[in-house]
Design a protein around this motif. Structure first.
Motif, PDB file in Angstrom:
ATOM      1  N   LEU A 380       0.971  -1.201  -0.035  1.00 33.14           N
ATOM      2  CA  LEU A 380       0.035   0.049   0.257  1.00 33.14           C
ATOM      3  C   LEU A 380       0.669   1.257   0.354  1.00 33.14           C
ATOM      4  CD1 LEU A 380      -3.364  -0.169   0.366  1.00 33.14           C
ATOM      5  CD2 LEU A 380      -2.702   0.790   2.851  1.00 33.14           C
ATOM      6  N   GLU A 381       0.786   2.287  -0.646  1.00 31.49           N
ATOM      7  CA  GLU A 381       1.465   3.143  -0.909  1.00 31.49           C
ATOM      8  C   GLU A 381       0.676   4.501  -0.455  1.00 31.49           C
ATOM      9  OE1 GLU A 381       4.009   3.160  -3.924  1.00 31.49           O
ATOM     10  OE2 GLU A 381       4.372   5.186  -4.048  1.00 31.49           O
ATOM     11  N   PHE A 382       1.259   5.409   0.163  1.00 35.04           N
ATOM     12  CA  PHE A 382       0.886   6.581  -0.525  1.00 35.04           C
ATOM     13  C   PHE A 382       1.351   8.047  -0.166  1.00 35.04           C
ATOM     14  CE2 PHE A 382      -0.652  10.853   2.725  1.00 35.04           C
ATOM     15  CZ  PHE A 382      -1.309  11.321   1.845  1.00 35.04           C
ATOM     16  N   TYR A 384       1.924  12.043  -0.490  1.00 35.88           N
ATOM     17  CA  TYR A 384       1.089  13.537  -0.770  1.00 35.88           C
ATOM     18  C   TYR A 384       2.153  14.575  -1.450  1.00 35.88           C
ATOM     19  CZ  TYR A 384       0.387  18.302   1.448  1.00 35.88           C
ATOM     20  OH  TYR A 384      -0.023  19.518   0.713  1.00 35.88           O
ATOM     21  N   ALA A 416      -2.400  14.405  -3.091  1.00 33.27           N
ATOM     22  CA  ALA A 416      -3.073  13.305  -2.424  1.00 33.27           C
ATOM     23  C   ALA A 416      -2.948  11.424  -3.297  1.00 33.27           C
ATOM     24  CB  ALA A 416      -3.603  13.340  -1.548  1.00 33.27           C
ATOM     25  N   LEU A 418      -3.710   7.447  -2.514  1.00 36.73           N
ATOM     26  CA  LEU A 418      -3.776   6.439  -2.482  1.00 36.73           C
ATOM     27  C   LEU A 418      -3.273   4.893  -3.023  1.00 36.73           C
ATOM     28  CD1 LEU A 418      -3.765   4.288   0.436  1.00 36.73           C
ATOM     29  CD2 LEU A 418      -5.857   4.436   0.573  1.00 36.73           C
TER      30      LEU A 418
ATOM     31  N   TYR B  19      -1.145   3.806  10.686  1.00 39.96           N
ATOM     32  CA  TYR B  19      -0.888   3.986   8.597  1.00 39.96           C
ATOM     33  C   TYR B  19      -2.252   4.427   8.259  1.00 39.96           C
ATOM     34  CZ  TYR B  19       0.179   3.529   4.156  1.00 39.96           C
ATOM     35  OH  TYR B  19       0.602   3.468   3.149  1.00 39.96           O
ATOM     36  N   VAL B  23      -3.244   8.259   6.611  1.00 33.69           N
ATOM     37  CA  VAL B  23      -3.636   8.412   5.158  1.00 33.69           C
ATOM     38  C   VAL B  23      -4.847   9.423   5.464  1.00 33.69           C
ATOM     39  CG1 VAL B  23      -4.886   7.384   3.533  1.00 33.69           C
ATOM     40  CG2 VAL B  23      -2.691   6.413   4.311  1.00 33.69           C
ATOM     41  N   SER B  26      -4.673  12.500   6.164  1.00 34.66           N
ATOM     42  CA  SER B  26      -3.565  13.888   4.903  1.00 34.66           C
ATOM     43  C   SER B  26      -4.977  13.854   3.720  1.00 34.66           C
ATOM     44  CB  SER B  26      -3.348  12.839   4.884  1.00 34.66           C
ATOM     45  OG  SER B  26      -1.981  12.424   5.501  1.00 34.66           O
ATOM     46  N   LEU B  27      -6.307  13.094   3.750  1.00 33.29           N
ATOM     47  CA  LEU B  27      -6.826  13.113   2.706  1.00 33.29           C
ATOM     48  C   LEU B  27      -8.179  14.387   3.308  1.00 33.29           C
ATOM     49  CD1 LEU B  27      -7.262   9.850   1.614  1.00 33.29           C
ATOM     50  CD2 LEU B  27      -7.034  10.820   0.530  1.00 33.29           C
ATOM     51  N   MET B  30      -6.449  17.694   2.683  1.00 32.82           N
ATOM     52  CA  MET B  30      -7.094  18.412   1.457  1.00 32.82           C
ATOM     53  C   MET B  30      -8.028  18.313   1.397  1.00 32.82           C
ATOM     54  SD  MET B  30      -4.325  16.786  -0.636  1.00 32.82           S
ATOM     55  CE  MET B  30      -4.731  16.867  -1.709  1.00 32.82           C
TER      56      MET B  30
END
Lengths: 770, 200
Positions: A380-382, A384, A416, A418, B19, B23, B26-27, B30
């Motif tokens: 899983l990669e995030f 920003y 951003a 995901l 984790y 995420v 951060s969303l 935004m």
């Protein structure tokens, strides 16, 4: 350079040299193979930095190195026509390794890069390697990219250029800076990408049919600038590169420092460039100097084996002069300038000064990446990223006292995403993600001029999914992308009294792609890709309104434009024609419905500066067909002959005319000779190249001011070599461009209306690495 | 501040929950960023020249003739208003050019500015078939003409055109430039206006 830094440098060199010998009975065995078809490579030079010893591979690509101590060694592999490979290999026990060398057609950089690097699947891609980047550090991004067949550059004189990939540029071509779509003012033909190519470990061009996993507005092709991963090797490495170019008398300095300390990998990159007036074969191009500064910092930290983080920051500044004689007030000035041999305001002396007109651009990128690995193949990669772009363009103003810019824009972009990438079973993988982007573009009120581009806020929400599978020798790939775009605009009315007007446009872009490839069978690899993509109209196409100085016309946007829809098919073949003769070729056909273009209106607008032609944004149906070829012949391990060619034809189907600003057909022949050892110098390389550019078929003169210039050919030569002094490696290089000082004008150089292209340029440089 | 501390604490918290929280935060961040464009500031178009007036007074002071060109919206779509008057045969007039920006309030006189920067400006008068001659009647600091003041002499009955051109940064020492020939002048055009001329 500070005193402390010198001590540090000395310490590092000293400690590398004085490693105590113990347990030195380890052996390292291995084979060196071609990464593409896995054929063994003979006569590959192998150099061990710590012992300063050299080896070569035998006829089956094997090597054996003994009497190694139980520690680690920096070993480099080099072979003609292939990218150099530097590795750090642990010799705590006897080991056997396989080294794959790459010809640059397919990416297989260092091991950790491949692992973390997004794979491009079945899309055709070519890359520029670190060696080429290092030895051409004086060039800007679009000049470097021209090294790849099928890539050209639209120049605006001096150091300003935008890349063109298979006929796509500007709003239709995406540039990914470290995985993030570059957010700047890409609508301008004279707006260079705000990127220092020096940050890249490699630059890759994907000549694809659909760029599904990338957010942005591409019609298939993508340029990736990748700084690579720092890795886990706990040694200090430093690189200093300096070059001087005679044409423009430019000084180019680049440095890179990296290490892994206390589990944190860090890298610092700095680039400085300063150049003055360039010169044609006969005269100076007054006011074409340039300045560029860039600093980038990269940090990597693994919190656990499963959780990896990266922080990247870069800040870029450039100042580019624009040929003084190309600045015009109205259409009669233009007519007068078109008919001159030497442009107005040409000075007899060289100068580093940059006066108006010039551009001053700043760009910062801050990016945070965090990856979570469930298993080695499921992650899983995030990401920003925040980008800020400030562009100021300074024109000659009516009043000499007015020092304000004529265009001043500030852009903020927050992005951003995901992503998930993982195995469904042993034969199939899935890659999916959701992306969000928020862009705010604002005119800074300091120009005293009505802005050409309105203020706007744009929000984009995208989703993609790509499925890949392989059965026997066949690979399949299917993908889709949906993107929702909401654009809100605040603009100043053209009518009197001036008021603020608000508009809103929403678009939904749908993309689909399908790829089939057959693995190497009898050393041939075939790939077929079909893709459908849509691109929403950009803000300049919708709402620009006003005099565009560069084109000497009034440009009027059309807020009712529909998205462009592209259907592209591309077929790539690569393999061996006969022994030692390799071919890679791509044919493609792209049909674009609702192709957005500027057409001359019947209206001629009378102003106090005379009559100006009016250009409006409209839509038509277009087709682009092309053929890229790359042929390599290596009759002997010391000789390499390379032929590259790209042919392209862009047509407006509705009006049965040619598309404007399409690259001319071109070809390039390069002869390379390498001497593995010449006294103390290793890998001494001599290269001679001839570059042909054919005359472009004319597009209608109502869209262009002058017919395309004649074709031309340019001769180039270069010499390079490596010198190893203890643990310091010094590479020196000498490149000569336009060796015969040929006088010519290029169709894609917008300065061709006013002046000749640049003459002889000799670049001399050295790269020191520890 | 609370959000920031929370954010940092979770960066170090080694778990899947950590984790995902990272995420999600951060969303949310935004979405909190503005999504409306900022209204532009209507510029004060100081450099715009909206109005050119060419006033001719006969040498016996009996006749005043006015040519004018007025375009209030600059490069915008509104057509300019052009005014012509007729000249008399075999008469000498003293010409006087005035440039103004009437789009701002109060309107500004730009001819003064041109006169002050006289070394960097020159007007050219290009006559087509009208049978009139235009001579400069002013000088800049270097003794070269500016062209705000002129002397016009008419000939026989004729109909033709007069184009008035203002060049910025011309080569004022170029060949015949000081005699009013534009060919070797160069520079950028700030004004190019054509009037119909009737000599009766």
């Amino acid at each position: 350079m500070s005193y402390k830094y010198l001590i540090l440098l000395w310490f590092v060199i000293y400690s590398a040299v004085t490693v105590s010998a113990q347990n030195c009975n380890r052996t390292l065995k291995g084979r060196v193979l071609d990464s593409h078809d896995k054929t063994p490579l003979e006569f590959v030079s192998i150099y061990i930095k710590e012992t300063a010893t050299s080896f070569t591979t035998d006829s089956v690509g094997s090597f054996l190195i003994d009497q190694l101590c139980a520690k680690g060694y920096h070993i480099s592999f080099s072979y003609i026509g292939y990218e150099n490979r530097d590795m750090f290999i642990s010799t705590v026990s006897d080991s056997t390794i396989t080294v794959l060398l790459d010809q640059g057609c397919h990416v297989l950089g260092e091991v950790e890069v491949t692992a973390s690097n997004e794979n491009e699947g079945l899309q055709n891609s070519q890359n520029i390697n670190a060696q080429y980047l290092n030895q051409n550090s004086n060039q800007n991004l679009s000049e470097l990219l021209q090294h790849i067949s099928g890539v050209s550059s639209i120049k605006s004189g001096g150091d300003i250029g935008i890349p063109v990939v298979q006929g796509m540029y500007g709003n239709r071509l995406m540039i990914m800076n470290n995985g993030i779509a570059q957010a700047g003012q890409q609508w301008g033909l004279d707006h260079s990408p705000e990127i220092d190519p020096g940050i890249a470990k490699y630059i890759k061009v994907i000549k694809g049919v659909a760029a599904l996993q990338y957010q942005g507005s591409s019609l298939g092709n993508v340029i990736l600038i990748d700084p690579g991963s720092i890795g886990i090797e706990p040694h200090f490495h430093a690189k200093i590169n300096y070059s001087y170019a005679t044409n423009g008398r430019s000084n180019n300095f680049h440095t890179e420092l990296k290490n892994v300390t206390h589990g944190i990998g860090w890298k610092v990159i700095a680039t400085l460039k300063k150049g003055g007036d360039k010169r044609t074969s006969d005269y100076y191009l007054t006011n074409t100097g340039n300045r560029m500064e860039n600093i980038a910092v990269q940090l990597e930290k693994s919190i656990s084996k499963k959780w990896k983080n990266q922080l990247f920051f870069s800040t870029f500044h450039s100042k580019n002069g624009i040929l003084r004689g190309s600045h015009i007030g109205n259409i009669s000035d233009l007519q007068e300038a078109l008919h001159r041999d030497v442009p107005f305001f040409t000075a007899s002396e060289f100068s580093y000064d940059i006066d108006r007109p010039f551009q001053d651009v700043r760009h910062t990128l801050t990016k945070v990446t965090t990856k979570y690995y469930f298993t080695d193949n499921n992650k899983l990669e995030f990401n920003y990223a925040y980008q800020k772009n400030i562009r100021k363009e300074f024109d000659i103003r009516r009043s000499n006292d007015n020092t304000n810019p004529a265009l001043s824009l500030s852009l903020d972009s927050h992005f951003a995403e995901l992503q998930y990438e993982g195995e469904l079973n042993s034969k199939a993988t899935i890659h999916t993600g959701v992306q969000f982007n928020n862009i705010l573009n604002t005119n800074i009120p300091e120009t005293d001029i009505l802005p050409l581009i309105p203020n706007y806020a744009s929000q984009q929400l995208g989703f993609f999914g790509i499925y890949k599978a392989n059965f026997d020798h066949w690979n399949y790939e299917m993908g889709t992308r949906l993107e929702f775009i909401d654009l809100k605009v605040a603009t100043i009315s053209q009518s009197l009294p001036r008021i603020i007007e608000h508009f809103q446009n929403t678009f939904l872009n749908k993309s689909l792609s399908l790829g089939i490839s057959r693995d190497v069978v009898n050393s041939w690899n075939t790939t077929l890709n079909i893709g459908f993509t849509q691109r929403q109209p950009a803000v300049n196409e919708l709402y620009s309104n006003g005099l565009h100085q560069g084109v000497s016309g009034i440009e009027i946007g059309n807020s009712t434009l529909n998205p462009e829809a592209s259907m592209k098919t591309s077929l790539t073949l690569s393999g061996k024609l006969i022994e030692k003769l390799k071919l890679e070729t791509t044919v493609y056909l792209q049909r674009i419905n609702n192709y957005i273009y500027l057409y001359p209106d019947s209206e001629v607008r009378l102003t106090i500066r005379g009559a100006f032609p009016v250009f409006r944004y409209g839509q038509t149906n277009a087709s682009i067909a092309g053929w890229d070829v790359d042929l390599k012949y290596a009759p002997h391990y010391r000789w390499l002959l390379n032929f590259q060619s790209s042919l392209l034809k862009g047509k407006d189907i509705t009006h049965q005319t040619r598309l404007i600003y399409m690259p001319s057909n071109n070809g390039k022949l390069t002869l390379q000779h390498i001497v593995p050892k010449m006294g103390k110098i290793k890998n001494m390389t001599f290269q001679l190249s001839e570059n042909w550019v054919f005359r472009q078929k004319s597009s209608e003169l109502v869209q262009d001011f002058l017919p395309p210039p004649s074709g031309y050919s340019l001769l180039g030569a270069s010499i390079s070599g490596d010198l190893h002094l203890k643990s310091v490696k010094c590479t020196f290089y000498l490149n000569a461009e336009n060796l015969l000082n040929t006088k010519y004008r290029d169709y894609l150089n917008r300065m061709r209306y006013f002046a000749d292209d640049t003459g002889l340029n000799v670049v001399i440089g050295a790269l020191i690495g520890i | 501040m609370h959000l920031k501390r929370y954010f940092c604490a979770h960066l170090l918290y080694v778990s899947m929950t950590g984790y995902f929280r990272l995420v999600v935060f951060s969303l949310i961040f935004m979405y909190l960023i503005g999504c409306e464009p900022i209204d532009p500031v209507i510029p004060n178009e100081e450099e715009l020249i909206t109005t050119l007036e060419f006033r001719l007074v006969s040498s016996d002071q009996q006749d005043t003739i006015l040519f004018s060109f007025k375009d209030l919206d600059g490069d915008g779509g509104l057509s300019p208003v052009i005014q012509n008057e007729k000249l008399k045969v075999h008469t000498t007039y003293n010409g006087m050019l005035t440039l103004r920006n009437d789009a701002i309030n109060p309107s500004s006189d730009i001819s003064m500015e041109v006169e002050e920067e006289g070394n960097a400006h020159q007007f050219f008068y290009v006559v087509n078939n009208a049978g009139i001659s235009v001579k400069y009647a002013d000088k800049d600091a270097n003794g070269n003409p500016i062209g705000l003041k002129t002397t016009i002499t008419t000939g026989n009955q004729a109909t033709g055109e007069l184009t008035i051109i203002l060049r910025h940064n011309p080569d004022k020492f170029g060949s015949s430039v000081s005699d009013g020939l534009i060919d070797q002048a160069g520079g950028e055009t700030d004004i190019e206006v054509t009037f119909q001329i009737d000599v009766i």
